[in-house]
Design an enzyme around this catalytic site. Structure first.
Site, short mmCIF file in Angstrom:
data_model
loop_
_atom_site.label_atom_id
_atom_site.label_comp_id
_atom_site.label_asym_id
_atom_site.label_seq_id
_atom_site.Cartn_x
_atom_site.Cartn_y
_atom_site.Cartn_z
CB ALA A 114 -0.92 0.01 1.22
CB SER A 115 2.68 3.06 -1.89
OG SER A 115 3.54 4.18 -1.95
CG LEU A 116 0.54 9.34 -2.65
CD1 LEU A 116 -0.94 9.56 -2.37
CD2 LEU A 116 1.35 10.56 -2.22
N GLY A 119 6.24 5.15 -8.61
CA GLY A 119 6.89 6.02 -9.58
C GLY A 119 7.09 5.34 -10.92
CB THR A 120 6.98 6.49 -14.20
OG1 THR A 120 7.47 7.83 -14.09
CG2 THR A 120 5.50 6.47 -13.86
N GLY A 121 10.19 5.60 -12.82
CA GLY A 121 11.60 5.57 -13.20
C GLY A 121 12.17 4.17 -13.29
CG HIS A 210 -0.55 9.86 3.13
ND1 HIS A 210 0.11 10.10 4.32
CD2 HIS A 210 0.18 10.46 2.16
CE1 HIS A 210 1.19 10.81 4.08
NE2 HIS A 210 1.27 11.04 2.78
CE LYS A 212 2.49 7.40 2.21
NZ LYS A 212 3.61 8.29 2.07
CG ASP A 217 5.74 -15.15 2.07
OD1 ASP A 217 4.74 -15.09 1.32
OD2 ASP A 217 6.82 -15.68 1.74
#
Length: 550
Positions: A114-116, A119-121, A210, A212, A217
């Protein structure tokens, strides 16, 4: 009315009679209610903050000897007792990134993240490759593939731009449709004309997913860091790994599943749709949607708390002198008795849009009850405390060391357009608070420190609590909340309270705190006389109007 806590632990609070939470000193260290102390503190506390529901600590016959003084938190959320040897505090973005890759590759049953946003890098793409490789191995296994990947992101942030979190993850959905789930949470508060008029990027100010949490496992990483290259290289945050903790992993899996169930589901063709029969977050009835979301999340919290209480009772009774020797021998044969827990994990959830305010209640209680000569080290990448938190800090007796970002390490520093003025707005908020500290002559008790590190930005959040007379912290809060208006009122947040009696783990937490504060300087009147702290008049005028949105 939306349920906030389990009815098995009612919190009676007549609206017309505001009361302060009970003093921690009134809570017996063995989990029961100690002798009440008559103190003027009880008269002052209601004046310092809006009414906080009373968290009672009824006598507990299930708690083992030596249980800690913060067991009252378990009246609201599940309590997970573990060995401190399972807790590892990380210190750097690079360490966090490498751990993510190692854990993904080692996963066999589940990956839940779970994260905001993602990214795309290149670094983020490598994470996706790791997921693809692990899923491929699972497909090739002789038995039926067991690995399940569940990813929860925010809809608005994850959809920004032509190349975004969604386009990064669609190949996984296309290749492994039965094993991968991508949920995109959309706040119910962004709807109608507001949704049509607010442009991309600014629509994120209304509310976000929001949280994180990254679990593989039975291993869980709690952090404030997102899945983006900056957080893997030169954006300082906090991170803690809980190893071999199946009950905690189950809880966060269920929590992410619950939020995922009320979120938009990403499809292979980059469209989104709700699960069948689920109310739509911005097209459907808002009240009905929030009631369903509240019920789903509270079911997770209350069922986990019930499970832990039953497990606690079973463990307690099996350890009594009259318990069966045969059963004890059997448990040893099955793999040995677990070591007595010396560390307790409490998940604290804040989802004000759904009427869930547990993190806020616990945080306010901790700040209210911090005794004289106790020390609280509080850090946030975005210094914009709620009025209630500011009143408690200024009106209570503990010492505070508040670490915040200098303008140069603020994540918005150098941004284009209006966003470029956000660091100046934070300087203005900081200056106002510092002026109030000085007006009250509290500079010795409440100290501000600014994090500054060339080439880095600052995103760490949480607190460390040192009891009076102690050189080591016994409690820390770590997770996604920033202690600001957004965290309390707009976004979905989660953190954990880690309470420990183990000196080695306390030393780890102390070193983490020291390492962060070493890169800081104490704020004084001269700080705001520097040219870099100049705040334009229009920023001063606008900040009070928009401070609740960033």
């Amino acid at each position: 009315e939306l349920s906030v806590i389990s009815p098995s632990f009612p919190i009676p609070l007549p609206p017309a009679v505001p009361r302060a939470p009970p003093l921690l000193s009134q809570l017996s260290p063995r989990g029961g209610t100690g002798r009440a102390c008559v103190s003027s503190w009880l008269l002052l506390a209601p004046l310092l903050t809006p009414p906080v529901p009373v968290v009672t600590a009824p006598p507990c016959s299930l708690c083992p000897e030596g249980a800690h003084r913060f067991q009252w938190i378990g009246n609201l959320v599940p309590e997970f007792g573990i060995s401190s040897s399972r807790v590892k505090v990380l210190s750097s973005p690079a360490e966090f990134y490498e751990l993510l890759k190692v854990q993904i590759k080692a996963a066999r049953q589940r990956v839940v993240m779970a994260s905001l946003y993602l990214g795309t890098g290149l670094l983020e793409q490598e994470l996706v490759y790791c997921l693809e490789e692990t899923l491929e191995k699972s497909l090739q296994a002789k038995d039926s593939p067991d690995l399940r990947v569940s990813i929860l992101l925010d809809y608005t942030r994850g959809s920004r731009g032509r190349k975004n979190s969604r386009t990064m993850l669609i190949p996984l959905l296309q290749r492994f449709p039965e094993q991968v789930r991508v949920s995109l949470f959309h706040t119910p508060n962004l709807r109608g004309l507001l949704r049509l008029l607010i442009p991309e990027r600014f629509n994120e100010t209304i509310g976000l997913q929001h949280i994180k949490v990254y679990l593989f496992d039975d291993n869980v990483i709690l952090s404030g860091a997102n899945l983006s290259d900056l957080y893997f290289t030169n954006r300082q945050d906090r991170y803690v790994l809980l190893r071999d903790s199946p009950e905690i992993a189950d809880f966060f899996t269920e929590l992410v599943d619950a939020i995922g169930d009320v979120s938009l589901q990403l499809q292979q063709d980059d469209t989104v749709q709700m699960m069948e029969g689920m109310v739509h977050p911005y097209q459907g009835d808002k009240v009905a949607y929030c009631e369903i979301a509240n019920r789903r999340v509270m079911e997770v919290i209350n069922s986990a708390r019930t499970r832990q209480e039953l497990l606690h009772a079973k463990t307690f009774h099996s350890s009594q002198p009259g318990s069966s020797l045969l059963s004890q021998q059997g448990s040893q044969t099955a793999g040995g008795l677990k070591p007595e827990p010396d560390t307790w994990i409490y998940p604290l959830i804040q989802m004000k849009p759904f009427g869930i305010q547990i993190d806020e209640m616990v945080t306010e209680t901790l700040l209210t009850e911090a005794e004289r000569d106790a020390r609280i080290y509080l850090t946030t990448g975005y210094f914009n405390l709620t009025q209630a938190y500011m009143d408690l800090i200024l009106g209570t007796r503990a010492e505070y060391r508040i670490l915040l970002a200098s303008p140069e390490v603020n994540g918005f520093f150098g941004a284009k357009g209006v966003a470029g003025a956000i660091p100046a707005a934070y300087v203005y908020i900081e200056h106002q608070f510092y002026s109030e500290v000085c007006c009250l002559q509290q500079q010795e008790r409440v100290q501000l420190q600014e994090y500054s590190r060339a080439g880095w930005t600052f995103h760490a959040k949480g607190l460390w609590l040192y009891l009076a007379g102690s050189d080591l912290p016994c409690l820390t809060l770590i997770g996604s909340p920033n202690f600001g208006y957004r965290s309390v009122h707009r976004d979905l947040e989660a953190q954990v309270a880690i309470v420990t009696e183990n000196k080695a783990l306390q030393q780890q937490l102390h070193q983490e705190q020291e390492q962060l504060y070493l890169c800081s300087g104490v704020v004084s009147t001269s700080t705001f006389e520097q040219p870099s702290r100049y705040v334009k008049l229009w920023v001063k005028l606008v900040t009070p109007l928009i401070k609740n949105f960033f």
